[in-house]
Structure formats: C-alpha cells, structure tokens
Write a protein that holds these residues in place. Structure first.
Motif, short mmCIF file in Angstrom:
data_model
loop_
_atom_site.label_atom_id
_atom_site.label_comp_id
_atom_site.label_asym_id
_atom_site.label_seq_id
_atom_site.Cartn_x
_atom_site.Cartn_y
_atom_site.Cartn_z
N TYR A 58 0.82 -1.22 0.00
CA TYR A 58 0.00 0.00 0.00
C TYR A 58 0.85 1.27 0.00
CZ TYR A 58 -4.00 -3.03 0.79
OH TYR A 58 -4.96 -4.01 0.66
N ARG A 59 2.18 1.10 -0.11
CA ARG A 59 3.05 2.27 -0.29
C ARG A 59 2.99 2.70 -1.75
NH1 ARG A 59 7.34 3.76 3.02
NH2 ARG A 59 7.63 5.32 1.38
N HIS A 60 1.95 3.47 -2.09
CA HIS A 60 1.74 3.84 -3.49
C HIS A 60 2.86 4.71 -4.04
CE1 HIS A 60 -2.17 2.00 -3.31
NE2 HIS A 60 -2.53 2.76 -2.29
N ASP A 61 3.55 5.45 -3.15
CA ASP A 61 4.66 6.26 -3.63
C ASP A 61 5.80 5.38 -4.13
OD1 ASP A 61 5.03 5.32 -1.04
OD2 ASP A 61 6.24 7.05 -0.41
N MET A 62 6.05 4.27 -3.42
CA MET A 62 7.12 3.36 -3.84
C MET A 62 6.72 2.59 -5.10
SD MET A 62 9.74 3.69 -1.81
CE MET A 62 9.38 5.42 -2.11
N VAL A 63 5.46 2.23 -5.19
CA VAL A 63 4.96 1.56 -6.40
C VAL A 63 5.12 2.49 -7.60
CG1 VAL A 63 2.94 0.57 -7.52
CG2 VAL A 63 3.36 0.11 -5.10
N ALA A 64 4.85 3.78 -7.39
CA ALA A 64 4.97 4.76 -8.48
C ALA A 64 6.43 4.89 -8.93
CB ALA A 64 4.43 6.11 -8.03
N VAL A 65 7.35 5.00 -7.98
CA VAL A 65 8.77 5.11 -8.33
C VAL A 65 9.24 3.87 -9.07
CG1 VAL A 65 11.12 5.24 -7.37
CG2 VAL A 65 9.30 6.68 -6.43
N LEU A 66 8.80 2.70 -8.62
CA LEU A 66 9.18 1.45 -9.28
C LEU A 66 8.70 1.44 -10.73
CD1 LEU A 66 10.41 -1.39 -9.08
CD2 LEU A 66 8.18 -2.19 -8.26
N GLY A 67 7.47 1.89 -10.95
CA GLY A 67 6.94 1.92 -12.31
C GLY A 67 7.73 2.82 -13.23
#
Length: 251
Positions: A58-67
């Motif tokens: 649920y760390r959407h900021d980390m998911v965004a960076v990964l993408g």
C-alpha cells in the motif's frame, strides 16, 4: 531529452554562452516536477522501491517510483500503440486528465446505473478512494512517456470498475495480472507475482483457479486499455464497453 533540476538560467563562465554551458552539463527540466537521474540512480531507486513495495504493497509512492524507473521498454511500446490508434492518438494530442477538478461528479452520479460514469463514481465512493491520489511522474526522462504513465495511473481505478474488482489485496492482485498482460510494465508483473503472498489459503485457491486465468485471458484478448477515451464514454454501459474492449465478464 536532457534534464535539469534547476529552472534558472546558468551564468556564462570562461567566455562560454549559457546555452553552451547547459549543453555541457546536460541541464534541462523536461516537465514540471521532473527529477533527472542517471542509469545507476534509477537502478538504486528501482531496487529500493521494489523492496519497500513488496514489504508494504500500500506504499503507493514506492509503487509509483518502481513503475517509472523500470518502464524504459514498456512505456515506449505503450506510446507507440497509442500513436497508431485513432482514439489513442487523440488522447496523446489532447492530454486529458482524470481528476476531481476535471470531473463533473454530480453529472456522473446522475447517470443510469450500469453506465461507466455511474459505476466509476460508485467505485470511488464505496472504496473511499480519489483520482487525486495518483502521483505525478518524476523520474521518466521523456515528457510524452511521462504522460503515458500518468494516464495509466489515472485509468487504474477505471480498470477496477471494468473488471469489477475492489481495492482489497485480492482485487489489486487480479487487476495487476490484467495490467501486467496489457502493459508489460515490470511493476505490474512484480505486483501480480508477489502480491498473493499475503492472501489466505482460501483466497489463493479462488485466485489460482478462477480469477487469474480470467484476468490473463481478458488481458490477452482486450485491446490496449490506453486507447479508450474514457472521458467521452461515461454514458456507455459497462457491459458494452467490456465487450468493445474485449474483457470477458467477471467470474
């Protein structure tokens, strides 16, 4: 493109023009909020964000960076699909955004049950989510590709609506399987493969026997999800749009 952290014009030194100095330093900001990074920095960001995203999905900021740091092959492919499709090309040219400031929520609530707009608003309200939570891109070193990943993020909730999936872990994993097949983004593949580790045995059985096979078949059969101008389809019935795109009815 070349990137820069500063908006200011560099001062000429040693008789060189400011333009020559910028050229040497590779110092240009490609779009608002852009943070230029080297390949090594991207690799470190990708590794760190992948670890944090697996630790806390649920760390959407980390998911965004990964993408952003791992989409160097998938994003150009998605952009090319949009450029070679009439509706997708219009989206690239007009750059629509799905945000509360661009949505007429009262009108969408007043649409008939079963229409895309009404079911989208229902999804947002039932799951207590907002389109404004989608982070703007920072690490994509191409302005057009930055819009492509922004568009992908902003239609993510519409994928939940079309697939009939909630925002719990089971629903997110199913949507990630569909998006992984559709986009080829490593971030989606990672979420699809490792997301189920937190699910119960009963949910894993349902996922493996029903939901994942359906999501994979739908992802392969569907046309590119970024080639749909959803803002002009609010009145279209969800079932009709599913059939048009090629998404099989949810099990």
């Amino acid at each position: 493109g070349r990137a820069c952290l500063s908006h200011t014009e560099p001062r000429p030194r040693d008789g060189r023009s400011g333009e020559e100095e910028e050229e040497e330093e590779g110092c240009y900001q490609l779009y608002p909020g852009h943070i230029p990074t080297s390949p090594l920095q991207k690799a470190l960001l990708a590794a760190g964000s992948a670890f944090m995203a697996l630790y806390d999905p649920y760390r959407h900021d980390m998911v965004a960076v990964l993408g952003e740091t791992t989409g160097c092959l998938a994003l150009p492919n998605l952009r090319d699909k949009m450029k070679h499709h009439p509706e997708g090309y219009r989206i690239l040219q007009e750059r629509p955004r799905i945000r509360l400031s661009t949505l007429d929520m009262a009108r969408l609530r007043g649409l008939p049950d079963g229409s895309l707009g009404r079911e989208y608003v229902r999804f947002l309200e039932d799951n207590k989510v907002s389109p404004d939570t989608r982070m703007p891109p920072k690490f994509v070193d191409d302005e057009e590709l930055a819009y492509v990943i922004q568009r992908y993020r902003e239609v993510h909730d519409l994928m939940h609506t079309l697939l009939g999936m909630p925002t719990n872990m089971l629903g997110e994993v199913v949507v990630k399987w569909f998006e992984a097949i559709q986009t080829g983004l490593p971030m989606c593949v990672l979420g699809a493969v490792f997301g189920p580790v937190r699910l119960s045995a009963r949910k894993l059985q349902v996922l493996a026997t029903e939901l994942v096979p359906w999501a994979i078949r739908s992802g392969r059969n569907a046309s590119c999800i970024l080639n749909v101008y959803y803002e002009q389809r609010w009145e279209q019935p969800v079932e009709s749009l599913r059939e048009e795109i090629g998404i099989f009815p949810p099990p």
